[in-house]
Design a protein around this motif. Structure first.
Motif, PDB file in Angstrom:
ATOM      1  N   GLY A  60      -8.093 -10.083  -2.108  1.00 30.20           N
ATOM      2  CA  GLY A  60      -7.539  -9.028  -1.276  1.00 30.20           C
ATOM      3  C   GLY A  60      -7.271  -7.770  -2.071  1.00 30.20           C
ATOM      4  N   LEU A  61      -7.325  -6.625  -1.391  1.00 26.64           N
ATOM      5  CA  LEU A  61      -7.131  -5.345  -2.048  1.00 26.64           C
ATOM      6  C   LEU A  61      -5.933  -4.575  -1.491  1.00 26.64           C
ATOM      7  CD1 LEU A  61     -10.852  -4.105  -2.220  1.00 26.64           C
ATOM      8  CD2 LEU A  61      -9.549  -5.327  -3.975  1.00 26.64           C
ATOM      9  N   GLU A  62      -4.981  -5.304  -0.904  1.00 29.28           N
ATOM     10  CA  GLU A  62      -3.835  -4.642  -0.314  1.00 29.28           C
ATOM     11  C   GLU A  62      -2.935  -4.045  -1.389  1.00 29.28           C
ATOM     12  OE1 GLU A  62      -4.603  -7.794   0.123  1.00 29.28           O
ATOM     13  OE2 GLU A  62      -5.388  -7.930   2.158  1.00 29.28           O
ATOM     14  N   GLY A  63      -2.326  -2.913  -1.046  1.00 34.48           N
ATOM     15  CA  GLY A  63      -1.336  -2.322  -1.935  1.00 34.48           C
ATOM     16  C   GLY A  63      -1.899  -1.521  -3.088  1.00 34.48           C
ATOM     17  N   ASN A  64      -3.145  -1.101  -2.987  1.00 37.42           N
ATOM     18  CA  ASN A  64      -3.757  -0.325  -4.057  1.00 37.42           C
ATOM     19  C   ASN A  64      -3.840   1.155  -3.695  1.00 37.42           C
ATOM     20  OD1 ASN A  64      -4.659  -2.450  -6.010  1.00 37.42           O
ATOM     21  ND2 ASN A  64      -5.741  -3.176  -4.198  1.00 37.42           N
TER      22      ASN A  64
END
Length: 304
Positions: free
Chosen positions: A210-214
């Motif tokens: 996952g790439l959340e919060g980037n």
């Protein structure tokens, strides 16, 4: 005339090979003759050029500085000699104009083209910049390397290299990547890209990360993404065709094994009517060999 010019070939050979014996063999002289010339050169210049290292010789710091100056001077003399010979024979100076993508040029391509030109006596070399075949100014370029997809109307093309994208970052950023997290998230880092983020999304699915919060930073050129990654400013999704040297030197690392296909590939393109010209075919061969040592030309040739 400088009294020590006659000793420079022996010095250049010994400096390059690191061996008096090998230099003697290359110059068809005896080792003692080469040693004598090196001694006389040192006396004439007042420079301690070498120090002994077993059976070999190693340049001192002053010797390295002198060696660089000698190499440049001998190269200029050789180029001037070949140019004068062609002029005396009534030949026109050989010229070549090449267009390259900016990032690939910075990574290695420009240096390879310059080396090719030097080796083939090309006295007028011009290097332009363009990403796709349509962006190349064909009124002033003989051949181009493009990051694009065929067909290219009216052009001959050869595949230079397929492009696989992987995530890269500086080693100093590794501690911020939680690679042990079972939820497999890449978060709280800056993701660098030159597209709209679609390639990162594709990589995320393939890697199951996952790439959340980037933070997302879109740059105008992949060269900027690579430079920022080397400086520890984020993680870039780029091809090892562009980062091979930085990876080998340890300036970048690949923290994840997942790679994906890029949307385009690198091709060598030239006008159909000029595709058979020896100098253009020789350049294409050299670039393919540089990227794929030992590869057969036929396995990579795609023609219109």
């Amino acid at each position: 005339m400088l009294p020590y010019l006659q000793y420079l070939p022996a010095f250049e050979a010994a400096a390059r090979l690191g061996s008096v014996r090998q230099a003697a063999g290359e110059l068809n002289l005896s080792p003692s003759a080469v040693s004598l010339q090196l001694k006389k050169l040192g006396e004439a210049t007042g420079i301690a050029l070498f120090r002994k290292s077993g059976r070999n010789v190693v340049l001192t710091q002053a010797g390295r500085d002198f060696s660089q100056a000698v190499a440049i001077s001998l190269g200029q003399i050789d180029t001037a000699t070949r140019t004068s010979r062609r002029a005396a024979a009534g030949e026109q100076p050989v010229s070549l104009s090449v267009s390259v993508p900016t990032a690939l040029g910075i990574a290695w391509l420009t240096a390879a083209i310059i080396g090719f030109a030097e080796g083939h006596g090309i006295s007028k070399l011009s290097i332009d910049e363009a990403m796709t075949a349509a962006e190349v100014d064909w009124t002033r370029n003989d051949i181009a390397v493009v990051y694009d997809n065929p067909p290219f109307t009216g052009k001959h093309w050869r595949l230079l290299g397929e492009v696989r994208l992987s995530a890269v970052c500086a080693p100093t950023l590794l501690s911020r990547l939680d690679l042990r997290n079972r939820e497999r998230k890449l978060s709280a880092v800056t993701l660098l890209h030159e597209d709209d983020g679609g390639e990162w999304a594709k990589w995320s699915v393939a890697a199951r990360i996952g790439l959340e919060g980037n933070t997302h930073v879109r740059v105008n050129s992949v060269a900027q993404a690579i430079a920022s990654a080397i400086q520890g400013r984020g993680v870039a999704l780029v091809s090892d065709v562009l980062t091979r040297n930085s990876l080998n030197e340890g300036r970048l690392i690949q923290p994840f094994p997942t790679t994906i296909n890029a949307a385009r590939e690198y091709y060598i393109v030239s006008p159909v009517e000029r595709a058979g010209e020896p100098i253009l075919r020789a350049l294409a061969d050299r670039l393919i060999e540089h990227l794929h040592p030992g590869a057969t030309r036929a396995s990579r040739e795609r023609e219109t």
